[in-house]
Design an enzyme around this catalytic site. Structure first.
Site: not given
Ligand code: ADP
Ligand code: MG
Length: 622
Positions: A94, A218
């Site tokens: 990613k 996060d």
């Protein structure tokens, strides 16, 4: 035509476990994570659930291992090879999505597999065996595994998905994620920001009448992101994002390992021991969430750590995340008092200490009722359910039925406004010229989902004239699409250096019936894999052509600085490349590109140094 019928029929299916008739295909929600990926869906009871296929666990490690004949294996099984076959084991793909080599250069040592570094401006490629993979293809392999698990568990084919991305992902990274979905055989209905998905999972933003300011904290395996969002009338606006793309749970593990190494005065720790330490450190971190002492040993090494030592160790790291939060608040021009909700996302926020620090910082009780590993995937499933039209309580704003974009080199469709975008909407991108001295640029506007413009519908074409003659790549041409609430598209092109500009107006929906739109969409799904393969070939050709062009120019300009051998060999490699470009093999073209780049790199650097030193000569310093 055939695929059209199949698609129609797929709309009614039988769930083999419950025997229930399903009127529509299920749309899955996917959290494509750096460390772990998950897939979720909304069941008949209207509850979002994460899929745990055959007890394999809901988290699928985002790791791919390639065996000798380049057969990929994804997930927990692949993780094992991180230690034993690291060169053929891909993790953190990613981080590479939609990135050029230049973007990741300073983190090269982080990756154990081979990232091609020939042309620092173009998108990265990874070499495994003698094959080249783009991050899109690698992400598609992970998505395929998730699709397979969903189909296996739901006992029905799955064709459509919503995929989440970090809020800071740029256009290229979002497009790359979409392409990966396509390549995996999924129609990606929407790319959703991870913080938006997390809010949806908590039901925040579903009420059209509420206005809220939300912080999403996060903390994952390798990254930390904080986003501040304003939710109003069902629209999620990202006010600011901040974070550190190289700070995560792995760094916490590392601190524990270092502590044990120091404590036991271990010298020359070999890789195997180190990996064992790593596993134990992760275990310790997790267990210190509910107990005060971790006490274990491997071989004859005692591994103990208590909770307060652990908390002291990680304090600087937690502070770093809070500094990011401070910056995000400042960028959003918002004070802590204005925050309505704080949502915890990512495995690392399971540590009670981290939760407490974040709560103290924002002076709020944080949302942690939903498993922070799963919250993003669950929100993606809810978004999917909304798009499927299964929720009457949520208003769906008017959206475009087909994507709008322009033609780029090699006849490729470059989407500017993706399908399903809420209207009115505005989007733009910057382009440049491919040829030295180019003074006109033809701008062709297309509508459709296919990768090649020849398969899409042409809406308009115009010339941007009067670009001052400049070398290729220097002009900056801004192309902006404005789609108003009536579905009228305004295309505006400007060359930023000279200010030359032109506008046209088109009516995208003119003359298209619902059936035609549906057919265009279905065709795009059935041809997706083929389209991507064609596009990758064209992109490889474009790269090859660009390189042969610049290599020839380089030779011509620097004849006096090069040896005869260098010139001859370069010309030979250029000829090889040009010959291979005419064939239909993407990997061969990329190999030829790589060879030419590798060969010319040393003397390109030498010529560059020479140019710099002559430029410096004769310049006086006052
Ligand atoms: P990503 O979003 O980067 O894919 P995740 O959200 O899945 O990552 O987070 C993975 C990280 O969460 C790993 O570093 C893992 O060790 C950590 N983690 C998982 N469970 C716990 C726990 N109970 N306590 C602390 N950290 C945890
Ligand atoms: Mg995540």
């Amino acid at each position: 035509m055939q695929s059209y019928k199949e698609e129609k029929m797929a709309k009614i299916g039988i769930n083999l476990t419950t025997g229930a008739l399903q009127k529509e295909d299920i749309i899955i929600g996917i959290d494509l994570g750096t460390t772990n990926s998950l897939v979720a869906y909304v069941g008949e009871d209207k509850q979002a659930v994460v899929i745990n296929d055959a007890g394999k666990g809901s988290l699928v490690p985002s790791v791919i291992h390639f065996s000798d004949n380049n057969v990929p294996e994804v997930g927990e099984e692949a993780k094992f090879y991180l230690i034993n076959d690291s060169i053929n084991t891909i993790f953190s793909v990613k981080r590479l999505l939609g990135r050029s080599y230049k973007d990741i250069e300073s983190h090269q040592q982080y990756f154990s597999y081979k990232i091609i570094d020939d042309d620092s401006d173009s998108l990265v490629k990874i070499k495994i065996g003698n094959q080249f993979y783009s991050p899109i293809e690698l992400s598609a392999i992970i998505l395929q595994e998730l699709k397979k698990r969903a189909e296996h568990s739901l006992k029905t084919p799955v064709k459509r998905a919503v995929i989440t991305v970090p809020a800071y992902f740029n256009d290229a990274q979002r497009q790359a994620t979409k392409d990966a979905g396509k390549l995996a055989g999924l129609e990606v209905l929407r790319i959703v920001n991870e913080p938006t998905a997390a809010s949806l999972a908590y039901g925040i933003g579903l009420d059209q009448n509420e206005t809220k300011t939300v912080v999403v904290y996060d903390f994952g395996g390798g990254t930390f992101d904080v986003s501040i969002m304003q939710i109003q009338n069902g629209i999620f606006e990202v006010l600011s994002t901040n974070g550190n793309t190289y700070l995560g749970g792995d760094d916490i593990d590392r601190l524990i390992i270092d502590y044990w190494i120091n404590h036991n005065q271990l010298k020359n720790v070999d890789t195997t021991t180190f990996q064992k330490l790593r596993l134990k450190a992760e275990q310790a971190k997790k267990s210190l969430g509910c107990q005060n002492l971790y006490n274990e040993k491997i071989d004859d090494i005692y591994l103990a750590i208590n909770r307060s030592t652990f908390e002291n160790l990680i304090t600087p790291l937690v502070e770093e995340t809070l500094t990011c939060c401070k910056h995000a608040l400042a960028d959003a021009k918002i004070s802590i008092e204005c925050i309505d909700e704080v949502i915890m996302v990512g495995g690392s926020t399971k540590s009670p200490y981290i939760k407490k620090c974040v709560g103290d910082f924002f002076k709020k009780i944080v949302h942690d009722q939903i498993n922070p590993d799963e919250v993003v995937a669950l929100g993606a499933a809810i978004q999917a359910d909304i798009l499927a039209g299964n929720r009457t309580d949520v208003l769906l704003l008017d959206v475009t039925a087909l994507s709008l974009g322009i033609e780029t080199s090699g006849g490729l469709m470059d989407t500017i406004i993706p399908r399903n975008s809420k209207i009115p909407t505005k989007a733009g991108r910057q382009y440049t010229t491919a040829i030295d001295g180019q003074v006109n640029m033809k701008i062709s506007v297309y509508q459709g989902e296919r990768d090649l413009v020849s398969e899409n519908r042409k809406l308009a074409e115009f010339d941007l004239k009067g670009i001052p003659a400049m070398p290729a790549g220097i002009p900056k041409i801004d192309i902006n699409f404005l789609l108003n609430a009536d579905g009228i598209l305004n295309v505006h092109a400007t060359e930023l250096r000279s200010g030359v500009s032109q506008t046209i107006e088109v009516k995208p929906s003119f003359g298209l019936s619902d059936e035609q739109i549906e057919k265009m969409l279905l065709d795009s799904v059935s041809s997706a894999k083929d389209d991507i393969a064609k596009r990758m070939l064209i992109e490889a050709r474009n790269e090859g052509e660009q390189l042969s062009y610049t290599a020839k120019r380089f030779i011509k300009r620097n004849v006096t600085l090069l040896t005869e051998k260098e010139i001859d060999k370069t010309n030979e490699l250029i000829r090889d490349l040009e010959q291979i470009i005419t064939q239909n093999d993407k990997d061969k073209i990329l190999t030829a590109v790589d060879l030419l780049n590798e060969y010319t790199k040393p003397f390109a650097e030498r010529v560059m140094d020479y140019a710099i030193s002559t430029a410096m000569k004769g310049k006086k310093i006052d």
